[in-house]
Design an enzyme around this catalytic site. Structure first.
Site, PDB file in Angstrom:
ATOM      1  CD  GLU A 127      -2.630  -1.366   2.507  1.00  0.00           C
ATOM      2  OE1 GLU A 127      -3.742  -1.915   2.485  1.00  0.00           O
ATOM      3  OE2 GLU A 127      -2.044  -1.088   3.553  1.00  0.00           O
ATOM      4  CB  CYS A 153       3.016   7.312   3.317  1.00  0.00           C
ATOM      5  SG  CYS A 153       3.727   6.219   4.520  1.00  0.00           S
ATOM      6  CB  CYS A 171       8.031  -5.436   7.978  1.00  0.00           C
ATOM      7  SG  CYS A 171       9.485  -4.663   8.714  1.00  0.00           S
ATOM      8  CB  CYS A 212       7.619  -2.916  15.399  1.00  0.00           C
ATOM      9  SG  CYS A 212       9.214  -2.405  14.755  1.00  0.00           S
ATOM     10  CB  CYS A 224       3.977  -2.217  13.310  1.00  0.00           C
ATOM     11  SG  CYS A 224       3.992  -2.122  11.523  1.00  0.00           S
ATOM     12  CB  CYS A 236       1.667   5.805  12.051  1.00  0.00           C
ATOM     13  SG  CYS A 236       2.476   7.172  11.274  1.00  0.00           S
TER      14      CYS A 236
HETATM   15 FE1  SF4 Z   1       8.470  -3.063  10.036  1.00  0.00          FE
HETATM   16 FE2  SF4 Z   1       6.281  -2.058  11.168  1.00  0.00          FE
HETATM   17 FE3  SF4 Z   1       8.588  -2.072  12.525  1.00  0.00          FE
HETATM   18 FE4  SF4 Z   1       8.245  -0.427  10.408  1.00  0.00          FE
HETATM   19  S1  SF4 Z   1       7.140  -0.365  12.358  1.00  0.00           S
HETATM   20  S2  SF4 Z   1      10.050  -1.684  10.844  1.00  0.00           S
HETATM   21  S3  SF4 Z   1       6.955  -1.716   9.064  1.00  0.00           S
HETATM   22  S4  SF4 Z   1       7.432  -3.868  11.826  1.00  0.00           S
END
Ligand code: SF4
Length: 360
Positions: free
Chosen positions: A109, A122, A129, A133, A136, A347
């Site tokens: 996206e 963005c 990923c 995190c 997220c 975000c």
């Molecule tokens: Fe990956 Fe989300 Fe951490 Fe960004 S915030 S590095 S997209 S896991």
């Protein structure tokens, strides 16, 4: 077919030499790709018919178009792109991502955020990923692959606002510095005079601190840097960001302090506010100490609740007090306005979940 999009001028020169075409053809092709933004070789009308025919035997422009749009009540637009990703083992982030909520393979996206006379895109750099995190949605999905430079540039060309974009931020899905070669290639295309000819000041790359590639990025580009910090205490940061184990934020800051941010280039720190976890006076004071004498800005971000994460966003009054305390300590701190929350475009909310639901 080989994609022309994503190639830099040197590669285009090598390509036209191989095809027996005059060397100036490379600049013509770059102009058609990155200034005129054509979608087919046929449209490159200042190339001879024979040259176009020769190119079309082997090559295509290779733009990836979006397949779906959602529009927020605040005007933010989320674009969904199908992509073919290549897995890369160039970095082992040692960040055990939770693959319990798999992203549909190859959906990424990009989010267009309008703000008065600005339009910021963005951009995503990876499908999923591997950094994991905990707060997220992208991180929850595990890693599906790196985007090619062509797929990164496609996001910028394909969106309806392409010709009036003022800025690009690498803050979409993925960790840009974990896909360094393709991201730096896309930045080269965006900033070169044979490409989009954007000033590097229009581009911000956001990272959680992939240390080896952060050094390369700081040496090789002049773009702005944003660092996801989220907690000044190493043990607490590790609780929500596994990357802390591989690359300690103290080492990331030590590296950043070696570079000059008093001129055109800026560094900012992203700090998502989690109630009772990182929003106390003790945290504000530790954060201010950590960033003392560094020319920077802190952006406080309201947290958008996601399933199975224990913390809520901090109340507005707590965020405001945190901001004041930081500013009183001499660290310029602002609260970032939340955009596109109703379409899951804010975000940490990007998840590629509307794949193939409809067409634009
Ligand atoms: Fe990956 Fe989300 Fe951490 Fe960004 S915030 S590095 S997209 S896991």
């Amino acid at each position: 077919m080989i994609r022309l999009l994503g190639k830099n001028l040197d590669e285009l020169k090598a390509l036209v030499a191989e095809e027996g075409l005059p060397s100036y053809t490379a600049k013509q092709i770059a102009r058609w790709l990155y200034v005129r933004k054509v979608r087919s070789i046929e449209e490159m009308t200042d190339l001879s018919k024979q040259a176009r025919a020769a190119l079309m035997q082997k090559y295509e422009v290779g733009l990836t178009d979006y397949s779906h749009i959602q529009i927020s009540s605040d005007g933010t637009k989320k674009y969904l792109f199908p992509v073919k990703c290549s897995h890369s083992k160039d970095l082992n982030a040692a960040c055990g991502a939770d693959a319990a909520m798999p992203l549909e393979e190859g959906a990424i996206e990009a989010v267009m955020i309008p703000d008065q006379d600005r339009a910021t895109l963005c951009v995503s750099s990876q499908s999923g990923c591997k950094m994991g995190c905990r707060f997220c949605m992208t991180g929850r999905q595990g890693f599906h692959g790196n985007l090619s430079a062509a797929d990164i540039i496609s996001q910028i060309i394909a969106v309806d606002e392409s010709d009036r974009l003022t800025n690009a931020v690498f803050m979409g899905m993925g960790e840009p510095l974990d896909n360094y070669e393709n991201v730096i290639r896309a930045i080269e295309i965006l900033t070169a005079d044979w490409g989009f000819a954007w000033s590097p000041k229009r581009i911000t790359v956001s990272t959680i601190g992939v240390l080896p590639n952060l050094k390369r990025f700081l040496d090789e580009s002049k773009c702005h840097l944003a660092v996801s910090l989220h907690n000044p205490f190493p043990d607490e940061r590790l609780e929500i960001m596994p990357v802390q184990k591989a690359w300690n934020i103290a080492d990331v800051l030590a590296l950043i302090r070696k570079y000059d941010f008093t001129g055109q280039r800026r560094v900012s720190f992203e700090y998502t506010m989690f109630a009772g976890f990182n929003d106390t006076k003790v945290h504000a004071d530790a954060l201010a100490r950590m960033l003392k004498n560094l020319e920077c800005r802190v952006n406080l971000i309201r947290f958008h609740k996601i399933p199975d994460f224990p913390y809520e966003t901090s109340p507005d009054i707590v965020i405001e007090n945190f901001k004041k305390r930081m500013n009183n300590s001499g660290i310029t701190t602002t609260v970032r306005a939340s955009r596109g929350e109703d379409i899951l475009a804010a975000c940490g909310m990007l998840a590629g979940e509307h794949k193939a639901k409809g067409s634009k």
